[in-house]
Design a protein around this motif. Structure first.
Motif, short mmCIF file in Angstrom:
data_model
loop_
_atom_site.label_atom_id
_atom_site.label_comp_id
_atom_site.label_asym_id
_atom_site.label_seq_id
_atom_site.Cartn_x
_atom_site.Cartn_y
_atom_site.Cartn_z
N ALA A 46 141.34 97.98 66.94
CA ALA A 46 142.15 97.42 67.95
C ALA A 46 141.90 95.83 68.03
CB ALA A 46 141.51 98.12 69.30
N LEU A 47 142.85 95.18 68.81
CA LEU A 47 142.60 93.94 68.96
C LEU A 47 142.04 93.48 70.36
CD1 LEU A 47 142.49 90.87 68.00
CD2 LEU A 47 145.04 90.74 68.39
N ILE A 48 140.88 93.06 70.46
CA ILE A 48 140.13 92.76 71.82
C ILE A 48 140.19 91.29 72.34
CG2 ILE A 48 138.17 92.92 73.34
CD1 ILE A 48 137.50 95.42 71.58
N ASP A 49 141.09 90.76 73.09
CA ASP A 49 141.14 89.35 73.33
C ASP A 49 140.33 88.96 74.38
OD1 ASP A 49 142.02 86.71 74.29
OD2 ASP A 49 144.08 87.32 73.84
N VAL A 50 139.33 88.19 74.39
CA VAL A 50 138.43 87.78 75.32
C VAL A 50 139.12 87.67 76.76
CG1 VAL A 50 137.89 85.64 74.67
CG2 VAL A 50 136.24 86.61 75.99
N ALA A 51 140.44 86.76 76.38
CA ALA A 51 141.00 86.35 77.60
C ALA A 51 141.52 87.41 78.30
CB ALA A 51 142.15 85.62 76.92
N GLU A 52 141.70 88.66 77.91
CA GLU A 52 142.20 89.91 78.44
C GLU A 52 141.11 90.73 79.32
OE1 GLU A 52 145.21 91.63 76.14
OE2 GLU A 52 146.38 89.88 75.96
N VAL A 53 139.84 90.40 78.87
CA VAL A 53 138.86 91.25 79.42
C VAL A 53 138.40 90.47 80.64
CG1 VAL A 53 136.39 92.14 79.07
CG2 VAL A 53 138.05 91.82 76.93
N PRO A 54 138.54 91.20 81.77
CA PRO A 54 138.04 90.84 83.07
C PRO A 54 136.85 90.42 83.45
CG PRO A 54 138.94 93.13 83.19
CD PRO A 54 138.97 92.83 81.91
N GLY A 92 131.72 79.46 74.53
CA GLY A 92 130.87 80.15 75.49
C GLY A 92 131.38 81.57 76.13
N LEU A 93 132.68 81.67 76.02
CA LEU A 93 133.16 82.94 76.66
C LEU A 93 132.98 84.11 75.56
CD1 LEU A 93 136.39 81.73 78.80
CD2 LEU A 93 134.20 82.92 79.57
N HIS A 96 129.56 85.14 76.50
CA HIS A 96 129.58 85.80 77.91
C HIS A 96 129.97 87.30 77.80
CE1 HIS A 96 129.63 85.76 82.18
NE2 HIS A 96 130.74 85.69 82.40
N LEU A 97 131.08 87.47 77.20
CA LEU A 97 131.75 88.85 76.66
C LEU A 97 130.53 89.64 76.00
CD1 LEU A 97 134.08 90.93 76.46
CD2 LEU A 97 134.65 89.74 74.51
N LEU A 98 130.10 89.09 74.79
CA LEU A 98 129.09 89.95 74.14
C LEU A 98 127.69 90.18 75.04
CD1 LEU A 98 129.14 87.77 70.59
CD2 LEU A 98 130.04 90.12 71.06
#
Lengths: 192, 57
Positions: A46-54, A92-93, A96-98
């Motif tokens: 799957a492609l997980i885009d940090v921009a799409e994770v709220p 940085g994001l 933040h996600l990890l």
């Protein structure tokens, strides 16, 4: 009697795109990696885009865990992280996600694809990211992919221009999938 | 631990020390909370639970 893990169960190896910057040169890289992972037999991705994770930015860590992202990390056997280098560091994001998960990562494989506009292909950002991944419980492989001069590596339609990257990606994914299978066997069958 | 998805006996494969917790909850010796991490050999599901360091195997 102990259950013997089924080695034919597909691996799940998502690709994490670690930047939200407008016009990001890492997007075609992430799409390429996602397509290459998808070609491997016995592997789902799957492609997980940090921009799409709220993710909120008024807190951090597991307190802001997104259920969808956490479920994908729980299911994952390995991660491909596409990490652009910004000012000699990682995004940085992405951090933040990890940081929003922890036990979901433990004893899983990770490989990093560095991306930069210059000639070093994100190597400095990768070097800084490796100890973070280790602390999260991930197991890093000893191959990276380094996309140099990323703005010229793909054409306007997002197609790879320099085909010399493909054998390097092959080596990287072969190592990552071997590590993913090995660690899955360990997680499921070898007690601490 | 029993798998929350399929009910099989899970494999305990890791202990992870988590430092980023309320100091009142932290183990005095280790300086954090110890988390045991499990994985199911039948379905691949994962699970984790906090344990007191003194009771961890």
């Amino acid at each position: 009697m102990p259950i013997v893990p089924d080695p034919s169960r597909p691996l799940f190896v998502p690709v994490v795109l670690g930047t939200v910057r407008k016009g990001r040169a890492s997007l075609p890289v992430a799409r390429l990696m996602h397509a290459e992972v998808a070609k491997r037999p016995g592997v789902e991705t799957a492609l997980i885009d940090v921009a799409e994770v709220p993710l909120p930015i008024d807190d951090a860590g597991e307190a802001i865990k997104d259920p969808g992202f956490a479920a994908q990390m729980e299911r994952a056997d390995a991660l491909v992280i596409v990490s652009p280098e910004y000012n000699h560091g990682y995004s940085g994001l992405l951090k933040h996600l990890l940081d929003s998960c922890l036990h979901e990562y433990v004893h899983k494989a990770v490989g990093v694809v560095g991306v930069s506009a210059g000639p070093w292909g994100g190597t400095r950002g990768i070097q800084d990211l490796l100890p973070v991944l280790r602390e999260l419980g991930l197991v890093t492989i000893f191959w990276d992919v380094n996309i140099t001069s990323a703005q010229r590596a793909f054409d306007a339609g997002g197609t790879l221009v320099d085909r010399a990257y493909l054998p390097r990606i092959d080596k990287f994914l072969a190592e990552l999938l071997w590590m993913a299978r090995t660690l899955r066997h360990g997680r499921e069958a070898i007690a601490l | 631990m029993t798998c929350p998805v399929c009910g099989a006996q899970m494999n305990r494969h890791a202990e992870k020390l988590v430092h980023d917790v309320d100091p009142a909850r932290a183990d005095a010796t280790l300086g954090g909370v110890l988390v045991e991490v499990y994985r199911c050999p039948r379905c691949g599901a994962g699970a984790a639970r906090e344990v007191a360091a003194t009771t961890a195997r």
